[in-house]
Each structure stands twice: as structure tokens, then as C-alpha cells.
Write a protein that holds these residues in place. Structure first.
Motif, PDB file in Angstrom:
ATOM      1  N   GLY A   1       6.121  -7.867  -7.235  1.00  0.00           N
ATOM      2  CA  GLY A   1       7.112  -8.931  -7.163  1.00  0.00           C
ATOM      3  C   GLY A   1       7.588  -9.212  -5.746  1.00  0.00           C
ATOM      4  N   LYS A   2       7.646  -8.180  -4.913  1.00  0.00           N
ATOM      5  CA  LYS A   2       8.143  -8.345  -3.547  1.00  0.00           C
ATOM      6  C   LYS A   2       7.081  -8.896  -2.597  1.00  0.00           C
ATOM      7  N   THR A   3       5.818  -8.560  -2.825  1.00  0.00           N
ATOM      8  CA  THR A   3       4.775  -8.894  -1.853  1.00  0.00           C
ATOM      9  C   THR A   3       3.709  -9.844  -2.382  1.00  0.00           C
ATOM     10  N   GLY A   4       3.619 -10.021  -3.702  1.00  0.00           N
ATOM     11  CA  GLY A   4       2.530 -10.813  -4.264  1.00  0.00           C
ATOM     12  C   GLY A   4       1.216 -10.071  -4.333  1.00  0.00           C
ATOM     13  N   ILE A   5       1.238  -8.764  -4.069  1.00  0.00           N
ATOM     14  CA  ILE A   5       0.036  -7.933  -4.084  1.00  0.00           C
ATOM     15  C   ILE A   5       0.109  -7.005  -5.290  1.00  0.00           C
ATOM     16  N   ASP A   6      -0.896  -7.051  -6.148  1.00  0.00           N
ATOM     17  CA  ASP A   6      -0.890  -6.315  -7.418  1.00  0.00           C
ATOM     18  C   ASP A   6      -1.941  -5.204  -7.354  1.00  0.00           C
ATOM     19  N   ILE A   7      -1.495  -3.964  -7.128  1.00  0.00           N
ATOM     20  CA  ILE A   7      -2.404  -2.820  -7.072  1.00  0.00           C
ATOM     21  C   ILE A   7      -2.039  -1.870  -8.199  1.00  0.00           C
ATOM     22  N   HIS A   8      -2.955  -1.645  -9.115  1.00  0.00           N
ATOM     23  CA  HIS A   8      -2.686  -0.702 -10.190  1.00  0.00           C
ATOM     24  C   HIS A   8      -2.623   0.711  -9.615  1.00  0.00           C
ATOM     25  N   PRO A   9      -1.659   1.523 -10.033  1.00  0.00           N
ATOM     26  CA  PRO A   9      -1.549   2.878  -9.466  1.00  0.00           C
ATOM     27  C   PRO A   9      -2.731   3.778  -9.780  1.00  0.00           C
ATOM     28  N   GLY A  10      -3.558   3.408 -10.740  1.00  0.00           N
ATOM     29  CA  GLY A  10      -4.738   4.212 -11.054  1.00  0.00           C
ATOM     30  C   GLY A  10      -5.909   3.984 -10.131  1.00  0.00           C
ATOM     31  N   ALA A  11      -5.884   2.907  -9.339  1.00  0.00           N
ATOM     32  CA  ALA A  11      -6.985   2.644  -8.404  1.00  0.00           C
ATOM     33  C   ALA A  11      -7.090   3.775  -7.385  1.00  0.00           C
ATOM     34  N   ARG A  12      -8.301   4.000  -6.900  1.00  0.00           N
ATOM     35  CA  ARG A  12      -8.537   5.050  -5.903  1.00  0.00           C
ATOM     36  C   ARG A  12      -8.900   4.373  -4.577  1.00  0.00           C
TER      37      ARG A  12
ATOM     38  N   VAL B   1       0.833  -1.203   0.000  1.00  0.00           N
ATOM     39  CA  VAL B   1       0.000   0.000   0.000  1.00  0.00           C
ATOM     40  C   VAL B   1       0.869   1.255   0.000  1.00  0.00           C
ATOM     41  N   THR B   2       2.015   1.205   0.688  1.00  0.00           N
ATOM     42  CA  THR B   2       2.936   2.349   0.679  1.00  0.00           C
ATOM     43  C   THR B   2       3.398   2.654  -0.737  1.00  0.00           C
ATOM     44  N   VAL B   3       3.846   1.625  -1.445  1.00  0.00           N
ATOM     45  CA  VAL B   3       4.299   1.840  -2.818  1.00  0.00           C
ATOM     46  C   VAL B   3       3.133   2.284  -3.703  1.00  0.00           C
ATOM     47  N   TYR B   4       1.956   1.677  -3.490  1.00  0.00           N
ATOM     48  CA  TYR B   4       0.786   2.101  -4.270  1.00  0.00           C
ATOM     49  C   TYR B   4       0.522   3.589  -4.082  1.00  0.00           C
ATOM     50  N   ARG B   5       0.551   4.069  -2.856  1.00  0.00           N
ATOM     51  CA  ARG B   5       0.201   5.475  -2.616  1.00  0.00           C
ATOM     52  C   ARG B   5       1.238   6.407  -3.244  1.00  0.00           C
ATOM     53  N   LEU B   6       2.497   6.024  -3.250  1.00  0.00           N
ATOM     54  CA  LEU B   6       3.518   6.811  -3.949  1.00  0.00           C
ATOM     55  C   LEU B   6       3.273   6.794  -5.456  1.00  0.00           C
ATOM     56  N   ALA B   7       3.033   5.601  -5.994  1.00  0.00           N
ATOM     57  CA  ALA B   7       2.795   5.479  -7.439  1.00  0.00           C
ATOM     58  C   ALA B   7       1.525   6.207  -7.854  1.00  0.00           C
ATOM     59  N   HIS B   8       0.517   6.181  -6.984  1.00  0.00           N
ATOM     60  CA  HIS B   8      -0.750   6.845  -7.286  1.00  0.00           C
ATOM     61  C   HIS B   8      -0.558   8.362  -7.391  1.00  0.00           C
ATOM     62  N   LEU B   9       0.287   8.932  -6.543  1.00  0.00           N
ATOM     63  CA  LEU B   9       0.583  10.362  -6.632  1.00  0.00           C
ATOM     64  C   LEU B   9       1.187  10.700  -8.000  1.00  0.00           C
ATOM     65  N   LEU B  10       2.167   9.920  -8.414  1.00  0.00           N
ATOM     66  CA  LEU B  10       2.798  10.166  -9.712  1.00  0.00           C
ATOM     67  C   LEU B  10       1.809   9.948 -10.851  1.00  0.00           C
ATOM     68  N   TYR B  11       0.978   8.922 -10.713  1.00  0.00           N
ATOM     69  CA  TYR B  11      -0.032   8.621 -11.735  1.00  0.00           C
ATOM     70  C   TYR B  11      -0.995   9.798 -11.897  1.00  0.00           C
ATOM     71  N   ASN B  12      -1.451  10.349 -10.784  1.00  0.00           N
ATOM     72  CA  ASN B  12      -2.378  11.477 -10.843  1.00  0.00           C
ATOM     73  C   ASN B  12      -1.722  12.736 -11.399  1.00  0.00           C
ATOM     74  N   LEU B  13      -0.418  12.853 -11.235  1.00  0.00           N
ATOM     75  CA  LEU B  13       0.304  13.995 -11.790  1.00  0.00           C
ATOM     76  C   LEU B  13       0.545  13.845 -13.296  1.00  0.00           C
ATOM     77  N   GLY B  14       0.252  12.666 -13.832  1.00  0.00           N
ATOM     78  CA  GLY B  14       0.424  12.440 -15.266  1.00  0.00           C
ATOM     79  C   GLY B  14       1.790  11.923 -15.659  1.00  0.00           C
ATOM     80  N   VAL B  15       2.559  11.417 -14.699  1.00  0.00           N
ATOM     81  CA  VAL B  15       3.875  10.859 -15.014  1.00  0.00           C
ATOM     82  C   VAL B  15       3.698   9.492 -15.663  1.00  0.00           C
ATOM     83  N   PRO B  16       4.213   9.284 -16.873  1.00  0.00           N
ATOM     84  CA  PRO B  16       4.057   7.981 -17.523  1.00  0.00           C
ATOM     85  C   PRO B  16       5.071   6.956 -17.013  1.00  0.00           C
ATOM     86  N   LEU B  17       4.747   5.710 -17.164  1.00  0.00           N
ATOM     87  CA  LEU B  17       5.633   4.550 -17.011  1.00  0.00           C
ATOM     88  C   LEU B  17       6.132   4.300 -15.588  1.00  0.00           C
TER      89      LEU B  17
END
Length: 321
Positions: free
Chosen positions: A183-194, A156-172
Motif C-alpha cells: 500500500g505504501k510503495t505500490g510494490i507487491d512482494i509475497h513474503p514466501g518469495a526467495r 525490500v526491507t519489509v519483504y526481508r523482515l516478513a520473509h524471516l517470519l514466514y520462514n519461521l512459520g509465523v502465520p498471518l
């Protein structure tokens, strides 16, 4: 007598055959002049961000209010330069970007500053996630244990960081971050999820949360849960997948979803305070305060013809865990 060709005789022809596929399979080449974001650098940036979000839990120990500002200051200064460079590379690589290099660099600077400015707010949200994990798991003995050991909190920590970048429009880069966490946790959260505050993933292995999923506050999810899409609509004229539509479910506040439940579809809404039992399969909405469970299956026992499983039989068994 014929002799086998040496490896040095074989290699030039082999190299030529490999290189020939670079034209035949051109869709998986990147032979342009602009460098891609570095996966290794993005992972190292995540490590530094974790140091800022959870100071004292990582590389640097013995921090206190007298020296933590210096430690974080060094990290932020280094992060700005490194993250700006990776964002600039991502913008330059983005096929939709046709801007001059100086404009790309300026955008990267603004995006990096905009991202770093949101770190204080993000720390507040993550503190609520850690508290939710502690309150939601009676096996947890301290908040330190949650931060150190819980894969759900890491993901969830990585998701929330990635989500910030995703909302800012940063690609890739957001996807690079989320796939590292996957890969590290087995948990797959797309950064676009809210996802709202006080979110807790217990155990976590096999959890999948799709791009257009919306999750409210104080939601608890167990391992193996899938919040996915029923199908992918296609354009009638081109046959290509239509992107940008709501494909994944909405989970309202205070919902609990137990292990291996599957909830599919953009029109599917799980009402607040609902409980979804293990292994349930849902493709339609559920009203608030509803409990959904699968009817208990029946177990069949077939006794072996040469073994009588009486009390004496079970006493002879040596069970060990």
C-alpha cells in the motif's frame, strides 16, 4: 397524516438485518474469543524495526557509537514483548493450531527470539541491497538518499523482515507486513518469495513478485514487472486450487528485467546474465546471456486535412514540461 420514522425507530431493525448476515456470510466473521493480531501494532513494530535496521534515519537523530547501543537496547526490549504478543495471537488464531495457551505462549517466545537473533545478518544483506541501488541508479547522489527516498528499498526491507517470519512459520503477520508495504510503495512482494542479495527495484510502482518466485543475486527489476503464475492447478476430485506447488518463475544471478515485462510459470527459468526488454511476455525459459526484446513497433502519422505540419507549424507550438 403519516410521518416519517425517526432514525432511532429505524436503527434497531437495521441493526438486526446487518447482524443476520453474520450467519449468512459466516466466512468473513471473526467472532471467536481469541484476539487477532493488531494491524496498527504490526505497523508500529515495522517502524521500530526500521529504527534498528537504519539507525539515525528515522525518529531518533544525533546517534553515535556511544549512545546507539542504549537506543537499540530500548527498542529491542520493547519489540520483544510487543512482537511476542502479536505472534501468540497469530498462532492462536491459526486454524491448524490446537495447542494449549501456555504452549502457544512458549512457541511465541521462541519464535520472537529466533527472529530478533537474525537482525544482525539481515542488516548485512540490506546494506548490500542499498549499495546495489546506488550502483544501479546514476541519479542517486548518496546512500542516504537511497535509504530515505527509494520505495524499492523500503519494500525490500519489509519483504526481508516478513520473509524471516514466514520462514519461521509465523502465520498471518508476514502477509500483514507485505500488504502494508504494498500500500505504501505500490510494490507487491509475497513474503514466501526467495530473493538473493544485492537486489534492486528501480522506481518500482506495479512490481508483483509471487510466492514461489526464486531470484538470485545482483538482479535488477524495473517498474511494472510481474513475476507470476500461468494458471492454478486444481484438485481433480475437489476442484479446489492445489497449494504448495512451484507456480512462479526462477530468475538466476545478474539478470536485468526492464519495465512492464511479464514472466510467468513455475517451470520458467531466466538464465544468468540475461536481459529481458520492456513489455516482453515470457512463459518459457531463456538461456543465460540472452537478450529478449520486442521488435520495434511501427508508428503511423495521419496529417490533419486542415493543418500542414511543416517546420513553421512546429515552431508555433509552445511545449512546456
Amino acid at each position: 397524516m403519516a410521518t416519517e420514522p425517526t432514525i432511532r425507530e429505524v436503527l434497531p431493525g437495521l441493526t438486526g438485518r446487518i447482524v443476520a448476515t453474520y450467519e449468512e456470510c459466516g466466512s468473513i466473521n471473526h467472532l471467536g474469543h481469541s484476539p487477532l493480531p493488531s494491524y496498527r501494532e504490526v505497523v508500529e513494530i515495522l517502524g521500530d524495526l526500521r529504527e534498528i535496521l537504519y539507525p539515525g534515519y528515522g525518529r531518533r537523530q544525533n546517534l553515535h557509537m556511544g549512545n546507539v547501543a542504549y537506543h537499540v537496547g530500548d527498542l529491542v526490549d520493547s519489540l520483544y514483548d510487543r512482537l511476542r504478543q502479536q505472534i501468540a495471537r497469530a498462532l492462536q488464531h491459526d486454524c491448524r493450531s490446537r495447542e494449549p495457551e501456555d504452549q502457544i505462549e512458549e512457541r511465541a517466545q521462541l519464535l520472537t527470539v529466533g527472529f530478533l537473533e537474525k537482525i544482525p545478518e539481515l542488516r548485512g544483506i540490506l546494506a548490500q541491497d542499498v549499495e546495489a541501488a546506488f550502483e544501479g541508479d546514476p541519479a542517486a547522489r548518496s546512500l542516504d538518499e537511497i535509504v530515505f527516498c527509494y520505495p524499492g528499498v523500503s519494500a525490500v526491507t519489509v519483504y526481508r523482515l516478513a520473509h524471516l517470519l514466514y520462514n519461521l512459520g509465523v502465520p498471518l503477520i508476514p502477509r500483514m507486513m507485505s500488504e502494508y508495504a504494498h500500500g505504501k510503495t505500490g510494490i507487491d512482494i509475497h513474503p514466501g518469495a526467495r530473493i538473493g542479495s544485492h537486489f534492486f527495484i528501480d522506481h518500482g510502482t506495479g512490481v508483483v513478485i509471487g510466492q514461489t518466485t526464486e531470484i538470485g543475486e545482483r538482479v535488477k527489476v524495473y517498474q511494472g514487472v510481474t513475476l507470476g503464475a500461468i494458471s492454478f492447478p486444481r484438485d481433480e476430485s475437489t476442484g479446489e486450487v492445489v497449494r504448495g506447488t512451484k507456480r512462479h518463475p526462477t530468475i538466476e544471478d545478474d539478470v536485468v528485467i526492464y519495465a512492464n515485462a511479464t514472466i510467468l510459470g513455475g517451470a520458467t527459468t531466466i538464465g544468468h546474465h540475461a536481459v529481458i526488454g520492456s513489455s516482453a511476455w515470457l512463459t518459457r525459459s531463456v538461456a543465460p546471456y540472452t537478450t529478449v526484446t520486442i521488435e520495434n513497433p511501427k508508428l503511423r502519422y495521419r496529417e490533419s486535412p486542415d493543418v500542414r505540419m511543416d517546420d513553421a507549424y512546429f515552431q508555433r507550438l509552445d511545449y512546456q514540461i
